[in-house]
Design an enzyme around this catalytic site. Sequence first.
Site, PDB file in Angstrom:
ATOM      1  N   LYS B  79       0.760  -1.229  -0.047  1.00 39.25           N
ATOM      2  CA  LYS B  79       0.148   0.075  -0.055  1.00 39.25           C
ATOM      3  C   LYS B  79       0.894   1.245   0.017  1.00 39.25           C
ATOM      4  O   LYS B  79       1.895   1.402   0.809  1.00 39.25           O
ATOM      5  CB  LYS B  79      -0.913   0.179   1.288  1.00 39.25           C
ATOM      6  CG  LYS B  79      -2.028   1.076   1.381  1.00 39.25           C
ATOM      7  CD  LYS B  79      -2.853   1.019   2.452  1.00 39.25           C
ATOM      8  CE  LYS B  79      -4.085   1.817   2.589  1.00 39.25           C
ATOM      9  NZ  LYS B  79      -5.034   1.664   3.763  1.00 39.25           N
ATOM     10  N   SER B 154      -9.749   1.444   2.554  1.00 35.96           N
ATOM     11  CA  SER B 154      -9.154   2.493   2.053  1.00 35.96           C
ATOM     12  C   SER B 154      -8.040   1.430   1.085  1.00 35.96           C
ATOM     13  O   SER B 154      -7.564   2.053   0.173  1.00 35.96           O
ATOM     14  CB  SER B 154      -8.446   3.515   2.555  1.00 35.96           C
ATOM     15  OG  SER B 154      -7.412   2.971   3.585  1.00 35.96           O
ATOM     16  N   SER B 178     -10.045  -0.529   6.756  1.00 33.09           N
ATOM     17  CA  SER B 178      -9.401  -0.651   5.449  1.00 33.09           C
ATOM     18  C   SER B 178      -8.582  -1.659   5.076  1.00 33.09           C
ATOM     19  O   SER B 178      -8.248  -1.544   3.735  1.00 33.09           O
ATOM     20  CB  SER B 178      -8.527   0.854   5.581  1.00 33.09           C
ATOM     21  OG  SER B 178      -8.995   2.001   5.489  1.00 33.09           O
TER      22      SER B 178
END
Lengths: 96, 486
Positions: B79, B154, B178
């Site tokens: 990420k 997210s 997330s």
Amino acid sequence: MGKIINREDVIHISNLAEMDYGSDEIDEMTLQLDKIIEHVAKISEVDTGNVSPTSHVLDISNVLREDEPRQSVEPEEALKNAPESSADGFKIPKID
Amino acid sequence: MELISMKAHELHELIKKKEIKAEDIARAHIERIEETDRNINAFITFKPGEIIENAKKIDRYISKGGVVRDFTGIPISIKDNICVKDIRMTCASKILADYTSIYDATVIKKLNAQNYLLLGKANMDEFAMGSSNENSAFGPVKNPWDLERVPGGSSGGPAASVASFEAVCSLGSDTGGSIRMPAALCGVVGFKPTYGRVSRYGVVAFASSLDQIGPFGRDVTDCINLYNAISGHDELDSTSLDMKDKKDHEYKSGQGIKGMKVGVPKELMVKEVDSEVKASILNTIKILEKNGADIEETTLPSLEYALSVYYIIAPSEASSNLSRFDGVRYGYRDKDAQGLREMYRKTRAAGFGPEVRRRIMIGTYCLSSGYYDAYYEKAQKIRTLIINDFKKAFSKFDILVGPTSPTTAFRLGERMDDLLLMYLSDICTIPVNLAGIPAISIPCGLSSDKLPIGFQIMADTLREDNVFKAAHVLESEINWKITPKI
């Protein structure tokens, strides 16, 4: 305008956050912020008389160590991402 | 078997036996990304040339007799809020669009020690704020099961990259769901460890008391192995747990769940939970029962306030953490501004996207003089009640279960104009972060329109072993197939 938040609040908060809102954006932000704050304000109905606020989810204590010098970031590395820099520091616009 | 459809532990066996080279695995995944990512948009930074070079280095290391560990040569996406030295890290924000990390996050150091293969930096909601991955300055990520739908957020890029066979595994971060929520919407496994188990050193702070890094994989075993690879005490993170005075419950696979006590909190089966999702969750609970677990409905009354508490605490911490983005030391700067304060204000106005600005405003308001007691402190008190509710529940139950997300993947744009509806997407995952406990999402079924449904398993602090036990049993019974439409 809003039930809880008005234009002046938004201007005040954006000053505290050091983040501009254009005059055309303030009305929309006022409505959005008002809607969110109105929703979260429902926490006021909970009785928390004898409850302590959470400071940490797990019970751990302060972490201390000897203050020994060790390898750290080199100045040129630290300055690599700066929008403006001089040989030994970050450059900023004039402080007004 | 096609290389890209293999799990990390399967590839590991082949690498260990020298039946396959890291370079071949790398090429297969690069080819896949080049074929599918123009539609998915899971990657922000992807450099095929460097990946091949690194894979060749790993092959040389192996041929010289280097130890092959679980993730040696395994292609992993990271990420884009986790620092990898000398690689661009954007947090999917204009304000960091040109930022290059000057050090490795602890999780990256640990993976480097295993000679893992970095595939690229994965797309996300800007600064990890969002539930649909539509708040990215680099464009939304699409759900591999239906390109007109969101992957969740997210960590939309990590989830979508694993679901579309672009990456074998991924690392994401979970502040209010997330990792778990996009894992559910993309039909993969996502795990959020106990707060403090994985070092946060080198992950860009969103809400420091809630953030935790965790793994994505296409099965439970890969998630467990990746979690084992990245967890552990780190002196660079003062909230990292030092286990030497705590009992560590090690998980051994195949333990079974006979006699396991399972609670089903009614607060997680709220009216917002779609009827198809609910049916699938109840079905999955029956599988637990069939395997010898004792099921009982239970109640954690203060969870009713979890969403409100979260939307005070997380933005408050964010408003403080994000004050560092001021155009001085790194990132975007408005160069036309006159004077320092105007530079701050214009830089932050233009550098942050709408959702990030909104959360900075919410947080600044909740922490401001005159409102602190009514919002931030009050929220922290209710957080204590939520923690106590969980403690009470775990004095009786080994695990708590329920849906990960109240709905399956929604359409792009569908919730962008309704903030509260968007925030509700995380209603089932948020309580876990407030209490700091571990939780996993595993795929448990498909809806009638062929979209994945996620089942959430939660356990007490440091009882990852109970999460893994139940997850493994369910996985072996459910026989999940990832069949994205790309």
